[in-house]
Design a protein around this motif. Structure first.
Motif, PDB file in Angstrom:
ATOM      1  N   ARG A 138      43.854 -17.995  51.741  1.00 44.69           N
ATOM      2  CA  ARG A 138      45.015 -17.115  51.598  1.00 44.69           C
ATOM      3  C   ARG A 138      44.799 -16.019  50.566  1.00 44.69           C
ATOM      4  N   GLU A 139      43.743 -16.127  49.768  1.00 45.63           N
ATOM      5  CA  GLU A 139      43.495 -15.149  48.721  1.00 45.63           C
ATOM      6  C   GLU A 139      42.005 -14.808  48.665  1.00 45.63           C
ATOM      7  N   VAL A 140      41.699 -13.634  48.138  1.00 45.70           N
ATOM      8  CA  VAL A 140      40.309 -13.245  47.921  1.00 45.70           C
ATOM      9  C   VAL A 140      39.692 -14.193  46.895  1.00 45.70           C
ATOM     10  N   GLY A 141      38.526 -14.709  47.188  1.00 40.35           N
ATOM     11  CA  GLY A 141      37.854 -15.625  46.272  1.00 40.35           C
ATOM     12  C   GLY A 141      38.069 -17.087  46.596  1.00 40.35           C
ATOM     13  N   GLU A 142      39.062 -17.380  47.428  1.00 42.54           N
ATOM     14  CA  GLU A 142      39.292 -18.764  47.841  1.00 42.54           C
ATOM     15  C   GLU A 142      38.202 -19.174  48.822  1.00 42.54           C
ATOM     16  N   LEU A 143      37.523 -20.273  48.535  1.00 45.43           N
ATOM     17  CA  LEU A 143      36.378 -20.687  49.336  1.00 45.43           C
ATOM     18  C   LEU A 143      36.798 -21.493  50.554  1.00 45.43           C
ATOM     19  N   GLY A 144      35.971 -21.406  51.606  1.00 50.53           N
ATOM     20  CA  GLY A 144      36.198 -22.196  52.800  1.00 50.53           C
ATOM     21  C   GLY A 144      35.614 -23.591  52.653  1.00 50.53           C
ATOM     22  N   PHE A 145      35.670 -24.374  53.730  1.00 53.35           N
ATOM     23  CA  PHE A 145      35.203 -25.760  53.682  1.00 53.35           C
ATOM     24  C   PHE A 145      33.717 -25.859  53.349  1.00 53.35           C
ATOM     25  N   ALA A 146      32.941 -24.879  53.775  1.00 58.19           N
ATOM     26  CA  ALA A 146      31.497 -24.903  53.520  1.00 58.19           C
ATOM     27  C   ALA A 146      31.119 -24.091  52.286  1.00 58.19           C
ATOM     28  N   GLY A 147      32.118 -23.673  51.524  1.00 62.56           N
ATOM     29  CA  GLY A 147      31.857 -22.892  50.327  1.00 62.56           C
ATOM     30  C   GLY A 147      31.734 -21.400  50.581  1.00 62.56           C
ATOM     31  N   GLU A 148      32.066 -20.956  51.796  1.00 65.32           N
ATOM     32  CA  GLU A 148      31.933 -19.535  52.130  1.00 65.32           C
ATOM     33  C   GLU A 148      33.059 -18.716  51.501  1.00 65.32           C
ATOM     34  N   ARG A 149      32.696 -17.524  51.015  1.00 71.89           N
ATOM     35  CA  ARG A 149      33.683 -16.619  50.419  1.00 71.89           C
ATOM     36  C   ARG A 149      34.378 -15.771  51.474  1.00 71.89           C
ATOM     37  N   PHE A 150      33.677 -15.471  52.547  1.00 69.09           N
ATOM     38  CA  PHE A 150      34.284 -14.768  53.673  1.00 69.09           C
ATOM     39  C   PHE A 150      33.601 -15.233  54.949  1.00 69.09           C
ATOM     40  N   THR A 151      34.294 -15.078  56.066  1.00 69.69           N
ATOM     41  CA  THR A 151      33.766 -15.544  57.346  1.00 69.69           C
ATOM     42  C   THR A 151      33.194 -14.415  58.191  1.00 69.69           C
ATOM     43  N   ASP A 152      33.545 -13.192  57.856  1.00 68.43           N
ATOM     44  CA  ASP A 152      33.002 -12.041  58.577  1.00 68.43           C
ATOM     45  C   ASP A 152      33.241 -10.797  57.733  1.00 68.43           C
ATOM     46  N   THR A 153      32.339  -9.859  57.820  1.00 67.76           N
ATOM     47  CA  THR A 153      32.516  -8.595  57.108  1.00 67.76           C
ATOM     48  C   THR A 153      31.791  -7.500  57.871  1.00 67.76           C
ATOM     49  N   GLU A 154      32.333  -6.300  57.809  1.00 68.78           N
ATOM     50  CA  GLU A 154      31.724  -5.178  58.520  1.00 68.78           C
ATOM     51  C   GLU A 154      32.112  -3.869  57.839  1.00 68.78           C
ATOM     52  N   ARG A 155      31.138  -3.005  57.702  1.00 68.60           N
ATOM     53  CA  ARG A 155      31.392  -1.637  57.240  1.00 68.60           C
ATOM     54  C   ARG A 155      31.558  -0.793  58.501  1.00 68.60           C
ATOM     55  N   ILE A 156      32.760  -0.332  58.741  1.00 69.52           N
ATOM     56  CA  ILE A 156      33.078   0.363  59.984  1.00 69.52           C
ATOM     57  C   ILE A 156      33.044   1.872  59.747  1.00 69.52           C
ATOM     58  N   GLU A 157      32.141   2.541  60.448  1.00 68.06           N
ATOM     59  CA  GLU A 157      31.971   3.978  60.283  1.00 68.06           C
ATOM     60  C   GLU A 157      32.161   4.691  61.617  1.00 68.06           C
ATOM     61  N   GLY A 158      32.075   6.028  61.575  1.00 73.81           N
ATOM     62  CA  GLY A 158      32.217   6.833  62.781  1.00 73.81           C
ATOM     63  C   GLY A 158      33.377   7.797  62.653  1.00 73.81           C
ATOM     64  N   THR A 159      33.768   8.376  63.770  1.00 69.25           N
ATOM     65  CA  THR A 159      34.943   9.241  63.785  1.00 69.25           C
ATOM     66  C   THR A 159      36.199   8.375  63.650  1.00 69.25           C
ATOM     67  N   ILE A 160      37.336   9.010  63.515  1.00 64.29           N
ATOM     68  CA  ILE A 160      38.587   8.256  63.387  1.00 64.29           C
ATOM     69  C   ILE A 160      38.807   7.367  64.607  1.00 64.29           C
ATOM     70  N   GLU A 161      38.588   7.898  65.796  1.00 60.08           N
ATOM     71  CA  GLU A 161      38.795   7.095  67.004  1.00 60.08           C
ATOM     72  C   GLU A 161      37.791   5.950  67.083  1.00 60.08           C
ATOM     73  N   GLU A 162      36.551   6.190  66.682  1.00 54.68           N
ATOM     74  CA  GLU A 162      35.546   5.125  66.698  1.00 54.68           C
ATOM     75  C   GLU A 162      35.884   4.037  65.689  1.00 54.68           C
ATOM     76  N   MET A 163      36.334   4.436  64.497  1.00 55.08           N
ATOM     77  CA  MET A 163      36.707   3.439  63.492  1.00 55.08           C
ATOM     78  C   MET A 163      37.906   2.626  63.952  1.00 55.08           C
TER      79      MET A 163
END
Length: 237
Positions: free
Chosen positions: A98-123
């Motif tokens: 529920r919060e940033v920094g809260e770990l998952g069952f396997a100790g993961e800090r996040f389950t997915d991340t992506e830097r989304i680039e491109g034009t406004i429509e592509e983003m």
């Protein structure tokens, strides 16, 4: 899920930055096919533009200044806008708790991340995909065996939140240093944009008008109202 204002940034409009030329960029940095398609739509939408020469049309639509593409043109038709503005992207992260920094069952800090680039429509398209693969979907069959998919967050509301952030963010000197944050927690979805919408004012009117001509948005639509109605229809607070 309503876009939130970044507290460190004041609500100050920067109408000129979008219409200013991008130094070092040339008109070859724009996608010719997308630009041509837009010019046809603009001419159909506005009779006064139909007889203007191509180069004059670029200036009239604020796509060109001082023989260079404007930031507006780069954001809508650029081959890679982030080559010149690396922070104008969407930082998407899915968290296990529920919060940033809260770990998952396997100790993961996040389950997915992506830097989304491109034009406004592509983003917008890629951000919708990120939300789709990181949120739950329930499949329901009625008494006649007909299938209905119910999503954790209504797609209409998610799209409205993302488009509002992309269209109304601060593209000024301070705002261009920060990305849009898309955060998915186990109980909510958060979209934060630099500057945020300015109540009672339109931050980027030419951008909104151009997006409407492209068919990406309704120029008269109120993003927050669309979000509220969509959530209410889905029985969500």
């Amino acid at each position: 899920m309503t876009p939130q204002t970044v507290a460190a940034l004041p609500d100050v409009e920067h109408p000129c930055e979008l219409l200013s030329p991008v130094s070092r960029a040339t008109m070859q940095d724009l996608r010719e096919d997308a630009l041509d398609a837009f010019l046809k739509k603009a001419r159909r939408a506005e009779p006064k533009l139909r007889d203007l020469p191509r180069d004059e049309l670029f200036h009239t639509l604020n796509l060109k200044a001082e023989d260079r593409p404007t930031l507006l043109a780069m954001l809508l038709f650029g081959i890679w806008p982030q080559a010149y503005f690396p922070c104008l992207h969407v930082c998407a992260t899915a968290f296990p708790g529920r919060e940033v920094g809260e770990l998952g069952f396997a100790g993961e800090r996040f389950t997915d991340t992506e830097r989304i680039e491109g034009t406004i429509e592509e983003m917008l398209f890629r951000a919708m995909g990120f939300v789709g693969r990181n949120t739950r979907r329930a499949t329901i069959f009625d008494d006649r065996g007909r299938r209905t998919d119910r999503y954790e967050f209504p797609a209409v509301a998610v799209r409205a939140a993302l488009l509002t952030a992309l269209a109304h963010r601060d593209y000024g000197f301070r705002g261009e240093r920060l990305p849009i944050d898309l955060q998915i927690f186990c109980d909510r979805l958060v979209v934060r944009c630099p500057g945020g919408p300015v109540r009672g004012l339109v931050r980027n009117p030419m951008l909104l008008k151009t997006l409407a001509w492209l068919g990406a948005t309704d120029a008269q639509a109120d993003g927050e109202e669309v979000i509220r109605r969509s959530l209410a229809a889905a029985g969500m607070p």
